[in-house]
Every structure is written in C-alpha cells, then in structure tokens.
Design a protein around this motif. Structure first.
Motif, PDB file in Angstrom:
ATOM      1  N   ASP A 159       0.843   4.082  -2.861  1.00 27.38           N
ATOM      2  CA  ASP A 159       0.510   5.464  -2.516  1.00 27.38           C
ATOM      3  C   ASP A 159       1.583   6.425  -3.024  1.00 27.38           C
ATOM      4  O   ASP A 159       1.281   7.479  -3.606  1.00 27.38           O
ATOM      5  CB  ASP A 159       0.373   5.613  -1.000  1.00 27.38           C
ATOM      6  N   ASP A 183      -8.967   2.092  -3.651  1.00 30.70           N
ATOM      7  CA  ASP A 183      -8.549   2.057  -2.251  1.00 30.70           C
ATOM      8  C   ASP A 183      -7.509   3.136  -1.956  1.00 30.70           C
ATOM      9  O   ASP A 183      -7.589   3.833  -0.935  1.00 30.70           O
ATOM     10  CB  ASP A 183      -7.957   0.687  -1.909  1.00 30.70           C
ATOM     11  N   LEU A 184      -6.523   3.300  -2.843  1.00 29.43           N
ATOM     12  CA  LEU A 184      -5.480   4.286  -2.545  1.00 29.43           C
ATOM     13  C   LEU A 184      -6.024   5.711  -2.647  1.00 29.43           C
ATOM     14  O   LEU A 184      -5.605   6.589  -1.889  1.00 29.43           O
ATOM     15  CB  LEU A 184      -4.255   4.062  -3.427  1.00 29.43           C
ATOM     16  N   ARG A 226      -0.938   2.525   7.628  1.00 31.88           N
ATOM     17  CA  ARG A 226      -0.801   1.419   6.674  1.00 31.88           C
ATOM     18  C   ARG A 226      -2.011   0.485   6.796  1.00 31.88           C
ATOM     19  O   ARG A 226      -2.557   0.295   7.856  1.00 31.88           O
ATOM     20  CB  ARG A 226       0.491   0.638   6.972  1.00 31.88           C
ATOM     21  N   THR A 257      -7.680  -1.539  -6.480  1.00 32.27           N
ATOM     22  CA  THR A 257      -6.497  -1.048  -5.772  1.00 32.27           C
ATOM     23  C   THR A 257      -6.397   0.468  -5.886  1.00 32.27           C
ATOM     24  O   THR A 257      -6.085   1.155  -4.903  1.00 32.27           O
ATOM     25  CB  THR A 257      -5.223  -1.703  -6.333  1.00 32.27           C
ATOM     26  N   ARG A 268       0.838  -1.209   0.000  1.00 31.26           N
ATOM     27  CA  ARG A 268       0.000   0.000   0.000  1.00 31.26           C
ATOM     28  C   ARG A 268       0.869   1.254   0.000  1.00 31.26           C
ATOM     29  O   ARG A 268       0.577   2.230  -0.706  1.00 31.26           O
ATOM     30  CB  ARG A 268      -0.934  -0.009   1.214  1.00 31.26           C
ATOM     31  N   ARG A 302      -7.699   6.306   0.580  1.00 27.06           N
ATOM     32  CA  ARG A 302      -6.707   6.441   1.640  1.00 27.06           C
ATOM     33  C   ARG A 302      -6.060   7.820   1.610  1.00 27.06           C
ATOM     34  O   ARG A 302      -5.920   8.483   2.637  1.00 27.06           O
ATOM     35  CB  ARG A 302      -5.632   5.351   1.443  1.00 27.06           C
TER      36      ARG A 302
END
Length: 413
Positions: free
Chosen positions: A13, A44-45, A413, A41, A9, A48
C-alpha cells in the motif's frame, strides 16, 4: 523471515501511494508495472485504498480506452488539510494546503510584539484561523511551524532564546490549544529552508551540503548523507556565534555580537554598504535591497550601467562602489563558508535567506573564488533558488510528509 500477510499488504500500500504521490494518477496496469506486483495483488490494494478514502478514480487514460483497465487512480487531495507557518521576529506568514501540497490560501501579517505576549499570540492565531476559514477547511490534520531559535531534540519544543520574542514559544502552545485534534510541530527555520532547497531548490541532487542563511539573522543547516543534523542540543548550524576576525570582540553564551553574525547580519550588511558608498544617502533600503541594487549595478542591469574593470576613473562611480561592496561582503561570507568546509567537507554550500537570494550567482561566484584560495577541498557555492520563501515551503513539505506518513500507515490490515 518472510513478512506476514498484513505486513506485506502495508508495504504494498505504501509503495503504491508513494508512486501516486510522485508521479500523479496511474492506472492499475501502470501500478503493476512500476511495483512489480501481480495483477490480483494490485487489484486488492486498489480496492483497499479506495475503501479507506485515500485514492479515487480521477479519470481515464487515453481517449480511445474505456473500461476498468483505463481508470486513473489518484490520491484524494482533500482527504486531509495542512498549514505551514513562517514565524519571524515581527511577522507571521501562513499557507493552507491539501494533502498533496496544493496551496489553497496564503496570508501574512505583521505582529506587534510591543503590545505584549498575549496580544501578539492572539494576532498570529487569528491569522491562521482566518486563512483556514478562507480555504473552506473544517479541520487541519497537521501544522508545521518554522521559527528562529533552538529546538530541543528531546522534546521537539522551541527553547527560550535571548533576543527572540516570548510570543514565539507561546504561539506553539496556543495553536495546539485552539486546534486540539491537529498535530502541531516546530522546526528551526534554517533547517526547513534546507529541506526546501534540497527538494525543490539549489541543492537538488545533493545528499550532503550546507545551507548558509543570510538574512535578518544568520544561521546554517547541515545535511550529511541525506540526513538533517541537529546536534546534541539542537544547535548544529548556530554559525552566528562563530568567532571570526574583524568583529572587535568575541560572542558570549547569550549574545552573538562579536561572532560571524556581526559581519553578515542585516545590520552589518547595511553598515558595510554605507561605508562603500552604495545607494548614496538613501538610508531606507534594507540589506536585501542594497545587495540587489549592487548586483544590478555591477551586472549592467541597474542605472549605473556596466561595471568598469580596467581601473579607470569610472570605478569611482556607482559601479565601483557596488563592486567594492560585493567584494567586501564576499570576504566576510567566505569566513563562515570556509569554517563549514574545513569541518564538514560538504562539497556544496548554498547561500540562502533574503540576502543570499539577492546576491544570487554574482555573490556566490565571488565567494566561490575566495573559497578556492582558502581551502584545498573542492566546494561548489550555489545561490539559493527559493530565498526567504524557503522556510514556508520547507514547513509545508515537512507537514505534508508527516500527514502522509500517518494517513498512509493507518489502514486496516
């Protein structure tokens, strides 16, 4: 061994943030295409990084597109603020910017060192505080400082140097005291100029080159295979101490008089111009102005008109004097360039600093012609694209890198 989920991750990022930094706002679809990551993916990033306050929706892509897939994401520029300082013997310049390097405020002021170390430091710190206030910034994340002198590679501190004012070293400590939550770092000014020239100036596209600083002082920065080289004691590039013919003496451990600096420092350039009869009796012009005047004269852009190269009496006028001055200066500069070429074979030398910028391609071409006769190693000599502004720009680029590295790496994380 495969990376753990948290490590994966973090890598994803940082990759996305670097792309947003270099290319500007992107959609999730563009991030997917550029990173090669799967759609989940990327989703998700994005979630985040948005939750961490590092990116935000800044618009939509295309007038006809609407909805989640059209959202443009960009780095939040005001997530952190930076400052960069160019510290000279008698002045300080400062710039305040956002996280992306967008300049908010620029300011400069003379610093009266004759009043004592304490008052000089207070003047410099006050300049920074006024600039920060004018920019409307509550807190600086990182401050990058460019200063003359040696940086101790073990501690990162400016070492005491004969001939430089004591307030330089005290300024770094004072800024850290007044800004306890800010990361303050200092780097040699010529090294920072090389950083700026490599990224935005005359050395773009070069992984190996030498920047020769020609200004009030004399120095060099060495970049080999993409890395800035500082040396065992931080003294790589102290070319002002290089023993050369024509100075009438040798430098010492505490004084570069008798070294290369004695030939190309600002005072030496002014003396050379006077000896060649450049600018008549006007003794108010500095080295940079004299070089610029000479270039304008020999190229036909100045009051003397085009230079005459046929050996006629016109060469005794202003154009002839300017040409002799630039030729003599190129002879001197070539001594330092040839030494760097013989030791490092950099393939490219940039003539930086105020005098290097003033000389431009006219001086660079003269130096290149001499180097071509002095060494078998092919070497391109380029004129600085940034001149005296390179130090401040390099300090800002370095501060931005350090801030982004920390912020982009400090996420859950």
């Amino acid at each position: 061994m495969p990376a753990s989920p948290s490590t994966a991750r973090a890598i994803n990022d940082r990759l996305a943030l670097r792309l947003l930094q270099r290319q500007g706002p992107l959609t999730a679809g563009q991030l997917k295409q550029l990173t090669g990551l799967s759609r989940p993916t990327v989703a998700d990033l994005v979630e985040r990084l948005t939750a961490a306050g590092l990116i935000a929706v800044v618009g939509e892509a295309g007038a006809q597109r609407r909805g989640p897939n059209a959202r443009l994401y960009g780095i939040v520029a005001d997530r952190a603020h930076l400052a960069a300082l160019d510290v000279r013997t008698e002045s300080v310049s400062v710039v305040v910017s956002d996280l992306l390097g967008g300049v908010l405020v620029e300011a400069s002021a003379p610093i009266g060192g004759e009043a004592g170390t304490g008052p000089a430091v207070e003047q410099a710190v006050a300049l920074v505080e006024r600039a920060v206030k004018e920019a409307g910034v509550e807190r600086l994340h990182t401050v990058g400082i460019g200063a003359p002198g040696l940086i101790d590679p073990a501690t990162g501190e400016l070492r005491p140097t004969t001939g430089l004012p004591a307030w330089h070293r005290r300024l770094v400590d004072a800024l850290q005291e007044r800004l306890p939550h800010t990361r303050v770092s200092v780097e040699n000014e010529t090294n920072l100029a090389a950083v700026a020239e490599q990224r935005e100036g005359a050395a773009r596209g070069r992984d190996t080159f030498v920047l020769l600083w020609l200004g009030q002082g004399t120095g060099a920065a060495v970049v080999l295979d993409g890395a800035l080289r500082r040396g065992a004691s931080g003294g790589t590039g102290e070319i002002g101490f290089l023993p050369v013919p024509g100075t009438g003496g040798l430098p010492s451990a505490t004084d570069c008089a008798g070294g290369f600096h004695s030939l190309v420092g600002a005072a030496a350039v002014r003396d050379l111009a006077a000896a060649c009869g450049v600018a008549g009796r006007d003794t108010t012009l500095g080295a940079e102005q004299l070089v610029r005047y000479a270039v304008r004269t020999v190229t036909g852009a100045g009051p003397a008109g085009p230079a005459r190269r046929d050996g006629t009496a016109a060469d005794d006028g202003a154009a002839g004097a300017a040409g002799r001055f630039l030729d003599a200066l190129a002879d001197r500069v070539a001594l330092g360039v040839a030494s760097a070429v013989a030791l490092l074979d950099p393939g490219c030398v940039v003539l930086g600093g105020e005098v290097g910028r003033a000389g431009g391609w006219t001086l660079a071409a003269r130096v290149a012609e001499r180097i071509g006769r002095m060494t078998p190693l092919p070497t391109e000599v380029r004129a600085s694209a940034l001149g005296g502004a390179a130090v401040l720009r390099g300090a800002l680029l370095t501060a931005r890198d350090r801030a982004q590295d920390e912020l982009f790496g400090r996420r859950e994380r």
